[in-house]
Motif scaffolding. Structure first.
Motif, mmCIF file in Angstrom:
data_model
loop_
_atom_site.group_PDB
_atom_site.id
_atom_site.type_symbol
_atom_site.label_atom_id
_atom_site.label_comp_id
_atom_site.label_asym_id
_atom_site.label_seq_id
_atom_site.Cartn_x
_atom_site.Cartn_y
_atom_site.Cartn_z
ATOM 1 N N SER A 186 0.792 -1.517 0.111
ATOM 2 C CA SER A 186 -0.130 -0.001 0.074
ATOM 3 C C SER A 186 0.535 1.184 0.011
ATOM 4 O O SER A 186 0.374 2.306 -0.561
ATOM 5 C CB SER A 186 -0.921 0.056 1.120
ATOM 6 N N ILE A 220 -11.322 8.215 6.844
ATOM 7 C CA ILE A 220 -10.556 8.029 5.820
ATOM 8 C C ILE A 220 -9.127 7.398 5.828
ATOM 9 O O ILE A 220 -8.288 7.729 6.832
ATOM 10 C CB ILE A 220 -10.456 9.436 4.955
ATOM 11 N N ASP A 221 -8.642 6.268 5.265
ATOM 12 C CA ASP A 221 -7.587 5.599 4.887
ATOM 13 C C ASP A 221 -6.981 5.955 3.572
ATOM 14 O O ASP A 221 -7.426 5.499 2.868
ATOM 15 C CB ASP A 221 -7.310 4.162 5.165
ATOM 16 N N TYR A 222 -5.818 6.639 3.673
ATOM 17 C CA TYR A 222 -5.244 7.433 2.550
ATOM 18 C C TYR A 222 -4.064 6.969 2.125
ATOM 19 O O TYR A 222 -2.896 7.519 3.078
ATOM 20 C CB TYR A 222 -5.510 8.785 2.263
ATOM 21 N N ARG A 240 -4.340 8.145 8.240
ATOM 22 C CA ARG A 240 -5.871 7.802 8.761
ATOM 23 C C ARG A 240 -6.261 8.860 9.526
ATOM 24 O O ARG A 240 -5.763 9.394 10.529
ATOM 25 C CB ARG A 240 -5.764 6.439 9.577
ATOM 26 N N LYS A 254 -6.656 3.073 -0.940
ATOM 27 C CA LYS A 254 -7.488 4.239 -0.248
ATOM 28 C C LYS A 254 -8.834 3.651 0.069
ATOM 29 O O LYS A 254 -9.495 2.875 -0.523
ATOM 30 C CB LYS A 254 -7.601 5.363 -1.161
ATOM 31 N N GLY A 271 0.788 6.248 4.310
ATOM 32 C CA GLY A 271 -0.526 6.557 4.213
ATOM 33 C C GLY A 271 -0.843 7.234 5.729
ATOM 34 O O GLY A 271 0.154 7.069 6.466
#
Length: 604
Positions: free
Chosen positions: A286, A310-312, A291, A317, A289
């Motif tokens: 991934s 939101i987990d980006y 969160r 995502k 990122g």
């Protein structure tokens, strides 16, 4: 030269003699008893307080005389009233060691046991069961701790069941040493049983939800019999709402009316309305990122809740929206609507997913939670195609020419979660687990027919005061004739910290082979089976170590190809659950020589 009085000379001579005979107590040994009795004798002996100190001869003689009496009294709570005790002293220079040799002798046993409740409580069948379980029973060794525990428990039970006027009519134990016999006579007068009165709610310093909402948690009728279990269930139900930081429930016995109805006053302190969360993450697939999330514990006076998260990450995502409405019909629980959008673009997969879920959960009892839900799923995915060595794909164009698949599924799901452990943060006894059933029908808003079952279970067993054994298992299977039509989110995977340690996340099972420096990638399977055995040893109250063996497979077809991992780990009991640091090695051709795992949180 002045003359010294005779009495003063005698005193000085005695002091000098006592000082000359002073010695240091080096050790005290107790021989002939089991561990529990030995410990009770140890804490009862004044000699133990003298270890390492210089003691005068006169003081030592006193302590040795007292040792026999103290030992005798320390054995009485275990039912031994006629022990044979030999206190031995050995002196070498200025060091003294003491050895207390004990023969506990014949124990005192219960000859007669008269345990009764007079009054309305005498007709209570639940109290009758407690009387039947009263310890020590006739013929058993008379144990003071058992007797006091049973007596106090019955007194508590009378109060719990609404007999607030109960008192002792008789409370006597007679020990006849010559007969090695004890006669127990304990009788209560219960008085009349009280009933449940009106329940009132007070939210302070401000009201955050309607009282009518909270009144829906009061499942008893006013005027019904009093029971502490009803109060405890109300407290649990209020706690699960997560609206309040403090819950105080007070049965006001002194304000009971002439019908013996006890008012119940509930005082509630609101919790902080909004919870904000943030964090960073990194995964090989991934990338880096962040969160971010916010939860509103109470949106309005009707007690609704809302969550946004939101987990980006660079290549994965996820955005989630959730709205919950309290539901108290049948079982305490929630109506929940959630929407999740996910996008994953790694070296091997390009996947986008939108899922809408509506559910209703309910707490069937203190151990079992039930969830019924309806899912609507739309998913698009493609795996990177095989490369032509003569025509390599340009950078960042791995999916040029990939075959994208689309899937639409609408299906119901049923889930049961059972937890019966002594401590949810760090259980040392009990079992917990879940089972999930879901399935769809082709033509009924689903692209293909399928049925799926997935079960997990964990069993905990404390061994002594410092050890813990944990056994886990997982089993899942998909019944379908069209696996190729099943999207990745509905397939099974294995490998990783919470599956088979020693293998990376989703490493075990069908995969696209590694090529051109890229790692192999899991595509999911129809079935999964995993098992784990772990032994933990704690060296202090909070710090310990573990050894474990994990095995299993995610597979298509009828037989798994078992992959096994072994490892060791460090453990720390944190306030929010165990912190686990594991180093593991797979025994069946893993991608990595070793894997490192770090996790924290409650077992359930």
């Amino acid at each position: 030269m002045p003359r010294v009085p005779v009495y003063l000379a005698a005193v000085l001579l005695l002091c000098a003699s006592a000082a000359a005979h002073a010695a240091r107590v080096e050790r005290v040994d107790i021989v002939g008893l089991d561990e529990e009795m030995t410990e009770n004798v140890r804490v009862s002996l004044a000699l133990y307080d003298a270890i390492g100190r210089d003691i005068s001869g006169r003081r030592m003689a006193y302590l040795l005389r007292e040792a026999e009496r103290e030992t005798r009294r320390a054995l009485e709570p275990f039912g031994y009233y006629s022990p044979t005790i030999d206190v031995q002293r050995n002196r070498e220079d200025d060091a003294i060691s003491v050895r207390v040799v004990v023969d506990a002798g014949q124990p005192v046993r219960v000859r007669n046991s008269d345990i009764a409740i007079i009054g309305e409580g005498g007709q209570d069948r639940y109290l009758a069961r407690d009387i039947a379980r009263f310890l020590p029973s006739e013929g058993a060794v008379f144990s003071h701790p058992d007797y006091e525990s049973s007596r106090n428990q019955l007194s508590r039970r009378l109060a719990e069941r609404g007999y607030f006027d109960a008192e002792f009519a008789s409370r006597r134990v007679e020990v006849t040493r010559a007969d090695f016999a004890a006669d127990i006579d304990v009788v209560w007068t219960s008085g009349d049983r009280y009933n449940m009165g009106a329940t009132t709610f007070e939210q302070t310093p401000e009201q955050i939800v309607n009282d009518s909402l909270l009144e829906g948690l009061v499942y008893w009728d006013e005027g019904s019999y009093y029971h502490q279990g009803r109060i405890d269930r109300l407290r649990s139900s209020l706690g699960r709402l997560d609206y309040f930081s403090n819950i105080d429930i007070e049965p006001q016995v002194s304000e009971a009316n002439e019908r013996r109805e006890v008012p119940v006053k509930v005082t509630l302190t609101p919790a902080k309305r909004s919870i904000y969360t943030s964090g960073v993450s990194y995964g090989t697939d991934s990338g880096a990122g962040i969160r971010l999330g916010v939860e509103r514990r109470y949106v309005n006076m009707r007690g609704h809740k809302a969550l946004a998260q939101i987990d980006y990450a660079q290549r994965r995502k996820t955005a989630t929206l959730q709205y919950r409405i309290p539901a108290f019909a049948w079982f305490d629980g929630w109506y929940t609507a959630s929407l999740q959008v996910a996008d994953e673009q790694t070296d091997y997969i390009d996947s986008r997913r939108v899922e809408l879920v509506g559910s209703r959960n309910g707490q069937y009892n203190e151990f079992l939670n039930l969830v019924a839900s309806l899912h609507v799923l739309r998913e698009r995915w493609a795996y990177a195609p095989e490369e032509d060595p003569d025509n390599p794909l340009p950078p960042n164009d791995e999916f040029n020419g990939a075959l994208y698949r689309y899937a639409t599924f609408a299906y119901p799901s049923l889930r049961a979660e059972y937890i019966d452990v002594n401590d949810r943060l760090f259980p040392t006894s009990g079992i917990g687990g879940s089972i999930m059933l879901r399935g769809g029908v082709e033509g009924a808003a689903s692209d293909t027919s399928f049925a799926q079952i997935h079960a997990r279970a964990s069993w905990f067993r404390g061994i002594g005061e410092s050890n813990r054994l944990i056994v886990r298992g997982e089993l899942g299977h998909t019944f379908t004739d069209a696996l190729v039509a099943m999207p990745p989110s509905l397939r099974f995977y294995a490998g990783g910290d919470r599956s088979i340690r020693g293998y990376d996340w989703r490493e075990v099972g069908p995969r696209i082979p590694a090529r051109n420096g890229r790692r192999a990638f899991a595509i999911g399977a129809t079935s999964v089976v995993t098992a784990s055995v772990e032994f933990e040893r704690y060296f202090t109250d909070t710090i310990g170590a573990a050894v474990f063996v994990d095995s299993g497979d995610a597979f298509d077809g009828s037989s798994p190809q078992w992959r096994t991992g072994v490892g060791i780990g460090a453990r720390y009991k944190s306030p929010v659950g165990p912190l686990k640091f594991d180093i593991a090695r797979g025994l069946d051709n893993p991608d990595s020589a070793f894997t490192i795992g770090l996790s924290i949180g409650a077992e359930f």
